[in-house]
Motif scaffolding. Structure first.
Motif, PDB file in Angstrom:
ATOM      1  N   GLY A 160      -2.276   3.602   2.315  1.00  0.00           N
ATOM      2  CA  GLY A 160      -1.831   4.042   0.994  1.00  0.00           C
ATOM      3  C   GLY A 160      -0.385   4.471   1.013  1.00  0.00           C
ATOM      4  N   GLU A 161       0.109   4.848   2.174  1.00  0.00           N
ATOM      5  CA  GLU A 161       1.498   5.284   2.343  1.00  0.00           C
ATOM      6  C   GLU A 161       1.760   5.261   3.853  1.00  0.00           C
ATOM      7  N   ARG A 162       3.013   5.417   4.214  1.00  0.00           N
ATOM      8  CA  ARG A 162       3.347   5.408   5.640  1.00  0.00           C
ATOM      9  C   ARG A 162       2.677   6.594   6.343  1.00  0.00           C
ATOM     10  N   ASP A 169      -3.967   3.340  11.470  1.00  0.00           N
ATOM     11  CA  ASP A 169      -3.152   3.070  10.290  1.00  0.00           C
ATOM     12  C   ASP A 169      -3.348   1.598   9.921  1.00  0.00           C
ATOM     13  N   HIS A 170      -3.407   1.300   8.655  1.00  0.00           N
ATOM     14  CA  HIS A 170      -3.440  -0.099   8.235  1.00  0.00           C
ATOM     15  C   HIS A 170      -2.750  -0.218   6.887  1.00  0.00           C
ATOM     16  N   GLN A 224      -2.136  -3.619  -0.164  1.00  0.00           N
ATOM     17  CA  GLN A 224      -1.653  -3.322  -1.516  1.00  0.00           C
ATOM     18  C   GLN A 224      -2.743  -3.659  -2.526  1.00  0.00           C
ATOM     19  N   THR A 225      -2.562  -3.146  -3.740  1.00  0.00           N
ATOM     20  CA  THR A 225      -3.488  -3.516  -4.814  1.00  0.00           C
ATOM     21  C   THR A 225      -3.599  -5.036  -4.886  1.00  0.00           C
ATOM     22  N   ASP A 280       7.736  -4.647   0.265  1.00  0.00           N
ATOM     23  CA  ASP A 280       7.870  -3.649   1.324  1.00  0.00           C
ATOM     24  C   ASP A 280       8.876  -4.181   2.333  1.00  0.00           C
ATOM     25  N   ARG A 296       9.184   0.774   0.330  1.00  0.00           N
ATOM     26  CA  ARG A 296       9.332  -0.221  -0.717  1.00  0.00           C
ATOM     27  C   ARG A 296      10.797  -0.639  -0.846  1.00  0.00           C
ATOM     28  N   ASN A 304       5.810   6.356  -3.869  1.00  0.00           N
ATOM     29  CA  ASN A 304       4.469   6.636  -3.423  1.00  0.00           C
ATOM     30  C   ASN A 304       4.251   8.143  -3.377  1.00  0.00           C
ATOM     31  N   ARG A 315       0.628   4.963  -6.152  1.00  0.00           N
ATOM     32  CA  ARG A 315       1.795   4.109  -6.387  1.00  0.00           C
ATOM     33  C   ARG A 315       2.272   4.310  -7.823  1.00  0.00           C
TER      34      ARG A 315
HETATM   35  P1  AMP Z   1      -1.170   0.345  -3.692  1.00  0.00           P
HETATM   36  O1  AMP Z   1      -0.968  -0.964  -4.346  1.00  0.00           O
HETATM   37  O2  AMP Z   1      -1.326   1.468  -4.646  1.00  0.00           O
HETATM   38  O3  AMP Z   1      -2.283   0.297  -2.682  1.00  0.00           O
HETATM   39  O4  AMP Z   1       0.165   0.669  -2.895  1.00  0.00           O
HETATM   40  C1  AMP Z   1       0.636  -0.266  -1.975  1.00  0.00           C
HETATM   41  C2  AMP Z   1       1.881   0.233  -1.342  1.00  0.00           C
HETATM   42  O5  AMP Z   1       1.616   1.429  -0.608  1.00  0.00           O
HETATM   43  C3  AMP Z   1       2.444  -0.725  -0.330  1.00  0.00           C
HETATM   44  O6  AMP Z   1       3.231  -1.726  -0.922  1.00  0.00           O
HETATM   45  C4  AMP Z   1       3.234   0.190   0.570  1.00  0.00           C
HETATM   46  O7  AMP Z   1       4.488   0.477   0.038  1.00  0.00           O
HETATM   47  C5  AMP Z   1       2.393   1.444   0.591  1.00  0.00           C
HETATM   48  N1  AMP Z   1       1.502   1.463   1.757  1.00  0.00           N
HETATM   49  C6  AMP Z   1       0.183   1.243   1.759  1.00  0.00           C
HETATM   50  N2  AMP Z   1      -0.314   1.380   3.006  1.00  0.00           N
HETATM   51  C7  AMP Z   1       0.717   1.674   3.818  1.00  0.00           C
HETATM   52  C8  AMP Z   1       0.854   1.912   5.226  1.00  0.00           C
HETATM   53  N3  AMP Z   1      -0.190   1.911   6.031  1.00  0.00           N
HETATM   54  N4  AMP Z   1       2.093   2.166   5.695  1.00  0.00           N
HETATM   55  C9  AMP Z   1       3.176   2.178   4.882  1.00  0.00           C
HETATM   56  N5  AMP Z   1       3.097   1.968   3.540  1.00  0.00           N
HETATM   57  C10 AMP Z   1       1.886   1.718   3.015  1.00  0.00           C
END
Ligand code: AMP
Ligand code: COA
Length: 632
Positions: A374-376, A395-396, A399-400, A487, A502, A508, A513
């Motif tokens: 969901g974020e770094r 960590d993984h 995106q939506t 990203d 991003r 985020n 997002r």
């Molecule tokens: P969402 O579409 O709401 O799931 O947000 C997706 C965005 O969240 C991605 O394009 C990334 O910028 C960020 N994101 C999701 N997972 C990670 C992660 N494990 N590490 C870094 N950024 C992430």
């Protein structure tokens, strides 16, 4: 020796069609597909073009028929209401049939859109599956969005009907959904013909005569009809028909409706449940997110149910409901094997319980791994979680748009060594490239734009709702032949990806997002505002928080503190509390380049107190000093 991951990835790379056709055997089709990809269909190809299926059948009926009826499908654990509820597969199927019958009576048919604006309760899952049963297309709107956001989605999706509840419950307040729903319908140009509203005992709402229907009354009627033989069958749909639309933030004020199809989505999610998350049928999986986000769609609802797992639906927070031990209590009490959450939740827990003492109070013996996305995931948070839990913390990244992990460390295929700071390696289905501005592959460890070679795999978006051109322009034109993820990052010598953030104006906030462009539109609507820029400033807890830089109109005589309060209120009112817009900095001018581009990166560095060089292209260097002074 090659790991099972490497073997799997190679198998996919050599024969993608064969790989996905094999995975498709795990789905019950009403008409099995004879081929994997039609490369000429859709924007970049369509998966399982001649397959027919029903997602609800695969998530429910199939398991009940196979003898899983008495297993819990959902465990609703709700510290905010002080209740817990176990819903078996057989019970969930009964509820879904009843609601599907009511939807049919109100005229909902295959292909119709239905908006779901509901809190974290089992009925929300019932609503999604009832739509899926009928081949109707659901669009869940997160409860933390305001009426205007809901109205935008109503106008874009043009739903025949809306499903809602009287209230949601946040730790400090009850969220009255019904007035928000009424206001959204008033604001929207499109008017749904009916709503079905669930009255929650915590706060009942008033109904609009002739439009609003009481969920419980419809349910009783449908149950009575089903008892005397009313059949509510699953409607077969094409694999390529949409299952849902989920709106997500883009760079403009207009959210993007990510479309998910039925067949490819089931194949990919089912595959991911054991290959990536290492969870089998009968086991308990918990995604501590909200059904309103993609994580909720994929890993609270569809993947666990397609696989025959028990999913935990948690209506609470990581802290304060009642304490920072809540997650470990839920894991222990319900025998959770794998927990998936956002790093912000772990940062919150760590802040309250720095020594991890609360985790030690619970029996975590059945708990195997923590997945974060969901974020770094900052290495400090990862280390704390690893040490506190003594389990792999994985960590993984996704995106939506993708709907399931693009890069991960696959527990089911066998974990690779974990490198902190990296969300792992490309999953089968995804060929990840890091490209420079000209579209050339960067050298290992060199930063660039992260792109995925087309075609995208099953489960990823085929297009945007009513906006195919926007899909092409936003994702496919920057690097022809590739999907641009927006990203930035790099890949190391061993194929591990590093996602640094991003490359667009999406920020985020606590794993949510959000679009700064959308916030700017809200701020600019204030009559005293001449110009503004919203940027994401660093926050130790939420990762980022929005900060609005505002230039006032010269003739404006209004008190500055009052304007700040009004701007904060406008964003909350227009976008919702989830935007967490609480900081406004009034400046004399915004730093810009000579061509008029706002220097956002420089402003971000100033507010984050990071070192920076004044860009040579700056129009007026004194604007930098002004921002510095204002930030303090
Ligand atoms: P969402 O579409 O709401 O799931 O947000 C997706 C965005 O969240 C991605 O394009 C990334 O910028 C960020 N994101 C999701 N997972 C990670 C992660 N494990 N590490 C870094 N950024 C992430
Ligand atoms: N309905 C209505 N309002 C909601 C809501 C919902 N479903 N979800 C959140 N909100 C509101 C909150 O009440 C809060 O409002 P406030 O300004 O009145 O306090 C605001 O939106 C921000 O909420 P949130 O992002 O949850 O932050 P928080 O300050 O309430 O909680 C943490 C902080 C640590 C609990 C938070 O970082 C967290 O865990 N967030 C969830 C992470 C997550 O699930 N991400 C999804 C991707 S996996």
């Amino acid at each position: 020796m090659a790991s099972r991951y490497h073997e799997g990835y190679e198998a996919w790379r050599k024969d993608p069609a064969g790989f996905w056709m094999k995975a498709a055997e795990n789905i019950a089709w009403t008409k099995a597909p004879t081929r994997a990809l039609d490369a000429d269909a859709g924007v970049y190809g369509r998966w399982f073009p001649d397959g027919e299926c029903n997602t609800c059948f695969n998530a429910l009926d199939r398991h009940v028929e196979a003898g899983r009826g008495e297993q819990a499908a959902i465990i609703h654990d709700s510290p905010v209401t002080g209740t817990k509820r176990r819903v078996t597969y057989a019970e969930l199927l009964r509820e879904v049939k009843a609601l599907a019958a009511s939807l049919t009576d109100l005229g909902v048919e295959k292909g119709d859109r239905v908006i779901i604006y509901m809190p974290m309760i089992p009925e929300t899952i019932v609503a999604m599956l009832a739509c899926a049963r009928l081949g109707a297309i659901h669009s869940v709107v997160f409860g933390g969005f305001a009426a205007r956001e809901l109205a935008t989605r109503i106008d874009d999706a043009t739903p025949k009907l809306i499903l809602s509840a009287s209230c949601g419950i946040e730790p400090a307040r009850q969220v009255e959904y019904k007035p928000l729903l009424d206001k959204a319908i008033e604001l929207a140009a499109h008017k749904p013909r009916a709503t079905i509203v669930l009255q929650r005992p915590e706060l009942e709402c008033t109904m609009v005569e002739g439009r609003d229907h009481d969920w419980a009354a419809l349910r009783d009627k449908a149950f009575a009809e089903i008892v005397v033989g009313r059949d509510v069958p699953c409607v077969p749909v094409k694999a390529t028909d949409p299952l849902y639309i989920l709106y997500t933030s883009g760079t403009t004020g207009k959210p993007k409706g990510v479309v998910r199809d039925n067949g490819g989505h089931m194949v990919a999610l089912h595959w991911s449940m054991d290959a990536i998350f290492g969870t089998e049928a009968g086991e308990v999986f918990w995604a501590a997110s909200d059904v309103g986000w993609v994580v909720g769609h994929s890993y609270i609802v569809y993947a666990p149910l397609l696989k025959g797992c028990t999913t935990v639906l948690y209506e609470g927070k990581p802290i304060g409901t009642p304490d920072a031990g809540a997650f470990w209590r839920v894991v222990a009490e319900h025998g959770v094997k794998v927990l998936f959450t956002a790093p912000t939740a772990i940062r919150g827990i760590r802040k309250e319980d720095p020594d991890g003492a609360l985790a030690g109070q619970y029996d975590l013996s059945r708990f195997e791994a923590l997945f974060l996305a969901g974020e770094r995931a900052d290495p400090e948070t990862l280390i704390w979680a690893e040490e506190t839990l003594d389990r792999p913390v994985i960590d993984h990244w996704w995106q939506t748009e993708s709907g399931w992990p693009i890069a991960a460390n696959p527990k089911g295929l066998g974990l690779l060594p974990i490198k902190r700071g990296s969300p792992g390696v490309a999953m089968p289905g995804y060929e990840i490239h890091v490209l420079d501005e000209t579209g050339k592959e960067t050298a290992p460890a060199e930063m660039g734009a992260i792109a995925v070679k087309l075609p995208l795999p099953p489960g990823a978006l085929p297009t945007l709702w009513n906006a195919e051109d926007r899909f092409r322009d936003g994702y496919l034109t920057a690097f022809p032949g590739y999907y641009s993820t927006s990203d930035g990052g790099f890949i190391d010598e061993e194929g591990y990806l590093y996602v640094m953030g991003r490359t667009d104006d999406v920020i985020n906030v606590a794993g949510h997002r959000l679009s700064t462009g959308e916030m700017e539109e809200a701020v600019a609507a204030h009559p005293a505002v001449a110009e503004c820029a919203v940027i994401g400033m660093r926050d130790v807890m939420k990762g980022e928080l929005p900060c609005g830089f505002v230039v006032l109109k010269t003739a404006n005589g209004q008190d500055r503190a009052e304007i700040e309060r009004e701007l904060i209120a406008i964003v909350r009112d227009r976008i919702g509390p989830v935007a967490a817009f609480k900081r406004v900095v009034i400046v004399d001018k915004l730093p810009k380049t000579r061509s008029g581009k706002v220097l956002r990166r420089t402003m971000k560095a100033i507010v984050d107190h990071d070192p920076f060089d004044t860009p040579a292209t700056i129009e007026d260097a004194s604007a930098i000093d002004d921002v510095r002074r204002a930030v303090g």
